[in-house]
Design an enzyme around this catalytic site. Structure first.
Site, PDB file in Angstrom:
ATOM      1  N   SER A  65       0.853  -1.197   0.000  1.00 49.48           N
ATOM      2  CA  SER A  65       0.000   0.000   0.000  1.00 49.48           C
ATOM      3  C   SER A  65       0.888   1.246   0.000  1.00 49.48           C
ATOM      4  CB  SER A  65      -0.933  -0.028   1.203  1.00 49.48           C
ATOM      5  OG  SER A  65      -0.172  -0.098   2.383  1.00 49.48           O
ATOM      6  N   CYS A  73      -9.919  26.117  13.443  1.00 46.31           N
ATOM      7  CA  CYS A  73     -10.973  25.353  14.119  1.00 46.31           C
ATOM      8  C   CYS A  73     -10.679  25.243  15.613  1.00 46.31           C
ATOM      9  CB  CYS A  73     -11.192  24.010  13.445  1.00 46.31           C
ATOM     10  SG  CYS A  73     -12.866  23.413  13.714  1.00 46.31           S
ATOM     11  N   TYR A  88      -4.641   8.673  13.419  1.00 44.73           N
ATOM     12  CA  TYR A  88      -3.601   7.642  13.435  1.00 44.73           C
ATOM     13  C   TYR A  88      -3.974   6.478  12.526  1.00 44.73           C
ATOM     14  CZ  TYR A  88      -1.687  10.002  17.525  1.00 44.73           C
ATOM     15  OH  TYR A  88      -1.159  10.931  18.376  1.00 44.73           O
ATOM     16  N   GLU A 144      -7.965  25.232   4.760  1.00 43.20           N
ATOM     17  CA  GLU A 144      -7.033  24.323   4.075  1.00 43.20           C
ATOM     18  C   GLU A 144      -7.734  23.408   3.077  1.00 43.20           C
ATOM     19  OE1 GLU A 144      -7.878  24.167   7.230  1.00 43.20           O
ATOM     20  OE2 GLU A 144      -7.927  22.128   8.040  1.00 43.20           O
ATOM     21  N   HIS A 148     -12.250  25.601   8.097  1.00 46.46           N
ATOM     22  CA  HIS A 148     -10.969  25.017   7.664  1.00 46.46           C
ATOM     23  C   HIS A 148     -10.603  25.545   6.276  1.00 46.46           C
ATOM     24  CE1 HIS A 148     -10.670  21.658  10.664  1.00 46.46           C
ATOM     25  NE2 HIS A 148     -11.962  21.896  10.744  1.00 46.46           N
ATOM     26  N   LYS A 164      13.818  -5.650  -8.752  1.00 43.40           N
ATOM     27  CA  LYS A 164      13.124  -6.937  -8.866  1.00 43.40           C
ATOM     28  C   LYS A 164      11.694  -6.759  -9.373  1.00 43.40           C
ATOM     29  CE  LYS A 164      16.297  -9.758  -7.442  1.00 43.40           C
ATOM     30  NZ  LYS A 164      16.859 -10.680  -8.456  1.00 43.40           N
TER      31      LYS A 164
HETATM   32  N1  GLN Z   1     -13.311  19.896  18.653  1.00 40.29           N
HETATM   33  C1  GLN Z   1     -13.755  21.137  18.145  1.00 40.29           C
HETATM   34  C2  GLN Z   1     -15.233  21.115  17.791  1.00 40.29           C
HETATM   35  O1  GLN Z   1     -15.801  20.077  17.618  1.00 40.29           O
HETATM   36  C3  GLN Z   1     -12.926  21.556  16.939  1.00 40.29           C
HETATM   37  C4  GLN Z   1     -13.012  20.614  15.782  1.00 40.29           C
HETATM   38  C5  GLN Z   1     -11.904  20.798  14.778  1.00 40.29           C
HETATM   39  O2  GLN Z   1     -10.843  21.345  15.077  1.00 40.29           O
HETATM   40  N2  GLN Z   1     -12.107  20.306  13.569  1.00 40.29           N
HETATM   41  O3  GLN Z   1     -15.847  22.157  17.669  1.00 40.29           O
END
Ligand code: GLN
Length: 535
Positions: free
Chosen positions: A14, A382, A55, A510, A508, A188
């Site tokens: 993987s 966040c 993780y 990102e 977010h 290989k």
């Molecule tokens: N734990 C926080 C919430 O639920 C922030 C969540 C996050 O950072 N994505 O509001």
């Protein structure tokens, strides 16, 4: 033209980068003017990866329509600039759930419900869902996992049937690994031959082989692979390790992957893909000499995929600012009053990462206090934004017990609290505030300046929010709520206007940053970090 279906499978091991290959191929086809989407089929039983911790599976990506998705969808969007949706990420869990719902409804009345044909039919229906909208010339389907896994079998069987039904409108690209054995000084190909054999055993003949390798594979060796695997010699190409994933579309194009796919699917084409914007980005990336140093304070720092979209957004922003990115992970559990100066002082800017739960949170407060007092460009995302609010409440407003009710439900000063609509929710899966929401920014704020507009839309994934009752208290003390949702008035952005760059976003940013359209807030943050470095 009829929609063409391209499957991307993986063998041997993987983590070969099927997502990057799929994204690179999509980029090339898009740059030739075709309409392309990429979808990921994951063989695990979870309905979506939203309930997995980082993780297990790296970052959870969020689509604009609010689906918690595999992180490969992040690559798809970053390479293609095309939005994905719930339909672009399907798991075994979703397939079974849908079949079981139909069984209960009576759709199969009188029949025994089985993997073949019921599960495979449901997989095929989902594979074709986006193609049937008529919006795409190519649907690229990445099959998660590795050929030979028990879990993948129903997906491979569906692929076999589709290849049979669709003829040349459906092809399979198989990605394998060619190891270099140091002691023998030899590459290989045997694992590749075995992996192709496993595909053939379930009735699938791959049309294109991409060999992942650390060393150049000689042409003669590629010919040998072609011969053993029944693949035409020109369709055996190599994908050698590159310093950046963003180089991969060009290395694939130099070996004609796009043309091979067009020919094998009988698609008329002419000329070359227009990769001028892309290569401009690569030129900036490769010519950058100076470095900007960013520290990311978070608790999942042992795992490089946990903050994937943030890494890539920072990298894109650094590139557009003509800098190399040096990203240092700072373990939030290990930050304390005694070492914070040592850990942060050589950085040019600090990111306070998103996250859930109490672990590592105190380190974020220590880092934030240091950043605020040292006027370090700081970006809270966040949970990082929520921590900015809590730290400010404790150390500036003097509310010593201030907290989020996520961390302490009994706190006297619940400056971050559960959103009203969350209070009655007990199921954990897919129930956060998810996806893109509009946000109005205050005229003249740093955030508005960064975006160059006061009306934006960004993606969310949270349950807790800034507690409106404290708003005046914060604003009078200098923390401004400069972004809010126009309908619900939820606070989306906070900033300290008298600092160089101290901004927190409940959303977010990102998730919306791509190579060809980097997120404005990241661009502005990196610029502030570079200016800070110069001083
Ligand atoms: N734990 C926080 C919430 O639920 C922030 C969540 C996050 O950072 N994505 O509001």
């Amino acid at each position: 033209m009829e929609t063409k279906y391209i499957f991307v499978t993986g063998g041997v091991v993987s983590s070969l980068g099927k997502g990057i290959i799929s994204s690179s191929l999509a980029r090339l086809l898009l740059s030739r003017g075709f309409r392309v989407t990429i979808q990921k089929f994951d063989p695990y039983i979870n309905i979506d990866p939203g309930t997995l911790n980082p993780y297990e599976h790296g970052e959870c990506y969020v689509t604009a329509d609010g689906h918690e998705a595999d992180l490969d969808l992040g690559h798809y969007e970053r390479f293609t600039n095309v939005h994905t949706s719930r339909a672009n990420n399907v798991t075994t869990g979703r397939i079974y759930q849908s079949v079981i719902d139909k069984e209960r409804r009576g759709d199969y009345l009188g029949k025994t419900v089985q993997i073949i044909p019921h599960i495979t039919d449901e997989i095929k229906r989902n594979v074709k869902l986006l193609g049937n909208t008529g919006k795409y010339d190519f649907v690229i389907t990445e099959i998660g996992g590795t050929v030979g896994d028990i879990e993948s079998l129903p997906f491979l069987e569906s692929m076999r049937q589709l290849k049979w039904e669709l003829g040349s409108n459906c092809i399979c690209i198989h990605l394998t690994y060619v190891p270099f054995i140091k002691a023998a000084k030899e590459l290989k190909t045997k694992p590749t031959q075995h992996s192709v054999k496993q595909l053939q055993e379930v009735g699938i003949q791959p049309d294109v082989l991409i060999l992942r390798t650390e060393k150049d594979i000689p042409v003669s060796m590629r010919r040998k692979v072609a011969l053993f695997c029944n693949v035409s010699p020109d369709a055996v190409i190599q994908s050698i390790d590159m310093p950046s994933i963003y180089e991969v579309p060009m290395t694939m194009h130099s070996q004609h992957l796009d043309e091979i796919v067009l020919k094998k699917t009988n698609t008329p084409y002419s000329g070359e893909p227009d990769m001028s914007q892309w290569t401009k980005f690569l030129d900036m990336m490769n010519s950058a000499e100076e470095t900007v140093n960013i520290g990311l304070v978070g608790k999942y720092v042992e795992l490089q995929d946990a903050y994937k979209s943030i890494n890539e957004s920072l990298f894109q922003a650094a590139t557009y600012n003509h800098h190399k990115l040096n990203l240092r992970y700072i373990h939030s559990e290990k930050v304390n009053e005694g070492n914070v100066d040592e850990l942060l002082k050589d950085m040019d800017g600090i990111i306070i990462a998103p996250g859930f739960g109490q672990r590592g949170i105190e380190g974020k407060f220590v880092a934030l206090k240091w950043c605020r007092e040292h006027d370090m460009p700081t970006f809270g995302i966040c949970l990082g934004m929520q921590c900015m609010v809590i730290e400010f409440a404790r150390n500036v407003l003097g509310l010593k017990d201030a907290n989020s009710t996520e961390m302490n439900p009994q706190t006297h000063d619940n400056v971050i609290d559960l959103m009203e609509e969350q209070k009655s929710i007990s199921n954990m899966g897919g129930t956060m505030r998810l996806g893109a929401y509009d946000c109005v920014l205050r005229e003249g704020s740093k955030a508005a300046q960064a975006y160059g507009t006061t009306h934006i839309s960004e993606r969310h994934r949270h349950r807790f929010e800034f507690n409106e009752e404290y708003r005046t208290q914060f604003e009078e003390a200098g923390m401004q709520c400069v972004g809010e949702n126009p309908n619900t008035h939820l606070v989306e952005v906070v900033e300290l206007p008298d600092k160089k760059w101290y901004i927190g976003t409940q959303y977010h940013p990102e998730y919306s940053s791509t190579v060809l359209s980097p997120n404005p807030l990241f661009l502005s943050f990196i610029k502030a970090a570079i200016d800070n470095k110069k001083k």
